[in-house]
Scaffold this motif. Structure first.
Motif, PDB file in Angstrom:
ATOM      1  N   GLU A 181     -23.962  17.617  15.618  1.00  0.00           N
ATOM      2  CA  GLU A 181     -22.792  16.804  15.037  1.00  0.00           C
ATOM      3  C   GLU A 181     -22.037  17.843  14.238  1.00  0.00           C
ATOM      4  O   GLU A 181     -22.775  18.482  13.531  1.00  0.00           O
ATOM      5  CB  GLU A 181     -23.223  15.604  14.321  1.00  0.00           C
ATOM      6  N   ILE A 182     -20.843  18.044  14.493  1.00  0.00           N
ATOM      7  CA  ILE A 182     -19.952  18.996  13.726  1.00  0.00           C
ATOM      8  C   ILE A 182     -19.310  18.188  12.614  1.00  0.00           C
ATOM      9  O   ILE A 182     -18.746  17.338  12.806  1.00  0.00           O
ATOM     10  CB  ILE A 182     -19.038  19.992  14.528  1.00  0.00           C
ATOM     11  N   GLY A 183     -19.042  18.763  11.206  1.00  0.00           N
ATOM     12  CA  GLY A 183     -18.261  18.485  10.460  1.00  0.00           C
ATOM     13  C   GLY A 183     -17.534  19.563   9.687  1.00  0.00           C
ATOM     14  O   GLY A 183     -18.126  20.477   9.522  1.00  0.00           O
ATOM     15  N   TYR A 184     -16.572  19.303   9.007  1.00  0.00           N
ATOM     16  CA  TYR A 184     -15.824  20.411   8.197  1.00  0.00           C
ATOM     17  C   TYR A 184     -14.890  19.723   7.207  1.00  0.00           C
ATOM     18  O   TYR A 184     -14.066  18.719   7.306  1.00  0.00           O
ATOM     19  CB  TYR A 184     -14.955  21.097   9.395  1.00  0.00           C
ATOM     20  N   PHE A 185     -14.314  20.581   6.357  1.00  0.00           N
ATOM     21  CA  PHE A 185     -13.239  20.285   5.497  1.00  0.00           C
ATOM     22  C   PHE A 185     -12.983  21.666   4.861  1.00  0.00           C
ATOM     23  O   PHE A 185     -13.612  22.421   4.905  1.00  0.00           O
ATOM     24  CB  PHE A 185     -13.335  19.095   4.546  1.00  0.00           C
ATOM     25  N   ILE A 186     -11.559  21.716   4.660  1.00  0.00           N
ATOM     26  CA  ILE A 186     -11.077  23.035   3.810  1.00  0.00           C
ATOM     27  C   ILE A 186     -10.145  22.430   2.923  1.00  0.00           C
ATOM     28  O   ILE A 186      -9.522  21.401   2.973  1.00  0.00           O
ATOM     29  CB  ILE A 186     -10.484  24.130   4.555  1.00  0.00           C
ATOM     30  N   GLY A 187      -9.744  23.203   1.689  1.00  0.00           N
ATOM     31  CA  GLY A 187      -8.839  22.643   0.841  1.00  0.00           C
ATOM     32  C   GLY A 187      -7.449  22.629   1.126  1.00  0.00           C
ATOM     33  O   GLY A 187      -7.057  23.539   2.138  1.00  0.00           O
ATOM     34  N   GLU A 188      -6.836  21.636   0.497  1.00  0.00           N
ATOM     35  CA  GLU A 188      -5.453  21.352   0.869  1.00  0.00           C
ATOM     36  C   GLU A 188      -4.366  22.722   1.085  1.00  0.00           C
ATOM     37  O   GLU A 188      -3.707  23.019   1.735  1.00  0.00           O
ATOM     38  CB  GLU A 188      -4.700  20.252   0.050  1.00  0.00           C
ATOM     39  N   PRO A 189      -4.662  23.568  -0.279  1.00  0.00           N
ATOM     40  CA  PRO A 189      -3.537  24.643   0.038  1.00  0.00           C
ATOM     41  C   PRO A 189      -3.872  25.758   1.046  1.00  0.00           C
ATOM     42  O   PRO A 189      -2.995  26.554   1.509  1.00  0.00           O
ATOM     43  CB  PRO A 189      -4.030  25.653  -1.137  1.00  0.00           C
ATOM     44  N   TYR A 190      -4.908  25.415   1.861  1.00  0.00           N
ATOM     45  CA  TYR A 190      -5.229  26.259   3.018  1.00  0.00           C
ATOM     46  C   TYR A 190      -4.880  25.497   4.347  1.00  0.00           C
ATOM     47  O   TYR A 190      -5.155  26.241   5.455  1.00  0.00           O
ATOM     48  CB  TYR A 190      -6.792  26.632   2.945  1.00  0.00           C
ATOM     49  N   TRP A 191      -4.720  24.427   4.445  1.00  0.00           N
ATOM     50  CA  TRP A 191      -4.057  23.516   5.473  1.00  0.00           C
ATOM     51  C   TRP A 191      -3.074  24.201   6.390  1.00  0.00           C
ATOM     52  O   TRP A 191      -2.327  25.031   5.860  1.00  0.00           O
ATOM     53  CB  TRP A 191      -3.914  22.248   5.683  1.00  0.00           C
ATOM     54  N   ASN A 192      -3.266  24.154   7.832  1.00  0.00           N
ATOM     55  CA  ASN A 192      -2.370  24.334   8.717  1.00  0.00           C
ATOM     56  C   ASN A 192      -2.097  26.044   8.715  1.00  0.00           C
ATOM     57  O   ASN A 192      -1.023  26.485   9.158  1.00  0.00           O
ATOM     58  CB  ASN A 192      -0.993  23.718   8.501  1.00  0.00           C
ATOM     59  N   LYS A 193      -3.262  26.771   8.816  1.00  0.00           N
ATOM     60  CA  LYS A 193      -2.990  28.115   8.750  1.00  0.00           C
ATOM     61  C   LYS A 193      -4.174  28.508   9.911  1.00  0.00           C
ATOM     62  O   LYS A 193      -4.354  29.773  10.246  1.00  0.00           O
ATOM     63  CB  LYS A 193      -3.503  28.907   7.759  1.00  0.00           C
ATOM     64  N   GLY A 194      -4.602  27.456  10.663  1.00  0.00           N
ATOM     65  CA  GLY A 194      -5.576  27.959  11.876  1.00  0.00           C
ATOM     66  C   GLY A 194      -7.103  27.973  11.286  1.00  0.00           C
ATOM     67  O   GLY A 194      -7.909  28.679  12.147  1.00  0.00           O
ATOM     68  N   ILE A 195      -7.059  27.974  10.210  1.00  0.00           N
ATOM     69  CA  ILE A 195      -8.534  28.296   9.717  1.00  0.00           C
ATOM     70  C   ILE A 195      -9.808  27.462  10.299  1.00  0.00           C
ATOM     71  O   ILE A 195     -10.696  28.079  10.706  1.00  0.00           O
ATOM     72  CB  ILE A 195      -8.517  28.304   8.139  1.00  0.00           C
ATOM     73  N   VAL A 196      -9.467  26.189  10.286  1.00  0.00           N
ATOM     74  CA  VAL A 196     -10.710  25.443  10.885  1.00  0.00           C
ATOM     75  C   VAL A 196     -10.517  25.682  12.193  1.00  0.00           C
ATOM     76  O   VAL A 196     -11.862  25.609  12.919  1.00  0.00           O
ATOM     77  CB  VAL A 196     -10.538  23.897  10.186  1.00  0.00           C
ATOM     78  N   THR A 197      -9.438  25.853  12.993  1.00  0.00           N
ATOM     79  CA  THR A 197      -9.661  25.966  14.482  1.00  0.00           C
ATOM     80  C   THR A 197     -10.372  27.051  14.814  1.00  0.00           C
ATOM     81  O   THR A 197     -11.475  27.070  15.449  1.00  0.00           O
ATOM     82  CB  THR A 197      -8.176  26.241  14.934  1.00  0.00           C
ATOM     83  N   THR A 198     -10.242  28.315  13.811  1.00  0.00           N
ATOM     84  CA  THR A 198     -11.018  29.341  14.123  1.00  0.00           C
ATOM     85  C   THR A 198     -12.648  29.240  13.796  1.00  0.00           C
ATOM     86  O   THR A 198     -13.611  29.562  14.435  1.00  0.00           O
ATOM     87  CB  THR A 198     -10.808  30.607  13.362  1.00  0.00           C
ATOM     88  N   ALA A 199     -12.902  28.320  12.599  1.00  0.00           N
ATOM     89  CA  ALA A 199     -14.267  27.978  12.070  1.00  0.00           C
ATOM     90  C   ALA A 199     -14.874  27.280  13.364  1.00  0.00           C
ATOM     91  O   ALA A 199     -16.103  27.536  13.630  1.00  0.00           O
ATOM     92  CB  ALA A 199     -14.052  27.411  10.848  1.00  0.00           C
TER      93      ALA A 199
END
Ligand SMILES: CC(C)(COP(=O)(O)OP(=O)(O)OC[C@H]1O[C@@H](n2cnc3c(N)ncnc32)[C@H](O)[C@@H]1OP(=O)(O)O)[C@@H](O)C(=O)NCCC(=O)NCCS
Length: 175
Positions: A89-107
Motif C-alpha cells: 500500500e502506498i501513502g504520501y503527503f507534502i506540505g501545502e507550500p509545495y503543492w502542484n509542482k509535480g513533486i509527489v508525481t515524481t516521488a
C-alpha cells in the motif's frame, strides 16, 4: 539509501525532521485526506513519536521527500501480509507550500519503481477519499488504474465518504 530524480530525492527519515514535519503536517487541508492516525492538530510530540517508530527501518518503508535539499513530506510503501504478500500500500503527503509542482508525481514514480524492482511485490495500491481529486490525478499520471469504489467505507470528520481504489501492476505481471 537514496532514490533520486533531479531535485527530488527520497531518503530514510531522521529524528531531526521532527520540527519541520510538525510544521508541515499541522494543516487540516492535509489531515482531512488521511487516516485518523495522522492527527489534527499535529504537534511536535506527534512528529517525534512518529519518527521514533520510523527511523532506522530495515527495510525502509517510510521515506522523507526532499525538494532542492529541503524536507517537504513523506511517502510510504507498506508490504501486505499472508495472501497479500505480493502487494503493497502506498501513502504520501507534502506540505501545502509545495503543492502542484509535480513533486509527489515524481516521488510516486520513484517509489513504485523501487517497490517493483527491489521488494518482490507486483501490485501497489491505495484508497483515495472521494473529494481528493489532486491525489487521484497524481495516481493517474503515474499509471495507476481506478479499480472501483468502496462505497461509504470512510468515516471522516463526522461523515461517510466513498473511497476510490487505485492500483498499478508491475509491468508484464498482469494476468
Ligand atoms: C495530493 C498531494 C499528495 C498532491 O501532491 P503534489 O506534489 O501537489 O502533486 P503533483 O503536483 O505531482 O500533481 C498534482 C496534480 O493534481 C492537480 N490538481 C491539484 N488540485 C486539484 C483539484 N482541486 N482538482 C483537480 N486537480 C487538481 C494538479 O493540477 C496536478 O495535475 P497536472 O499535473 O495534470 O496539472 C498533495 O496535495 C498532498 O499532500 N495533499 C494532502 C495529503 C494527501 O491528500 N495525501 C494523499 C492521500 S490518498
Amino acid at each position: 539509501m537514496e532514490l533520486r530524480s533531479g531535485n527530488i530525492a527520497l531518503r530514510p527519515l531522521r529524528q531531526t525532521d521532527a520540527g519541520r514535519l510538525a510544521e508541515l503536517a499541522n494543516n487540516e487541508k492535509i489531515s482531512c485526506n488521511l487516516r485518523d492516525g495522522f492527527p489534527h492538530p499535529y504537534t511536535l510530540e506527534d512528529a517525534e513519536n512518529f519518527l521514533q517508530k520510523f527511523t532506522n527501518q530495515d527495510p525502509v518503508t517510510f521515506f522523507g521527500i526532499d525538494y532542492n535539499g529541503e524536507y517537504v513530506g513523506n511517502i510510504s510503501l507498506f508490504p501486505g501480509q499472508d495472501v497479500y504478500c505480493k502487494s503493497a500500500e502506498i501513502g504520501y503527503f507534502i506540505g501545502e507550500p509545495y503543492w502542484n509542482k509535480g513533486i509527489v508525481t515524481t516521488a510516486v514514480n520513484l517509489i513504485t519503481e523501487y517497490g517493483f524492482n527491489h521488494m518482490h511485490i507486483i501490485r501497489i495500491h491505495t484508497g483515495v477519499f472521494e473529494y481528493n481529486t489532486a491525489s487521484m490525478r497524481v495516481l493517474e499520471k503515474c499509471g495507476f488504474v481506478n479499480e472501483g469504489v468502496f462505497r461509504k467505507s470512510v468515516f471522516k470528520q463526522g461523515k461517510l465518504w466513498d473511497e476510490v481504489r487505485y492500483a498499478k501492476l508491475k509491468p508484464a505481471s498482469g494476468k
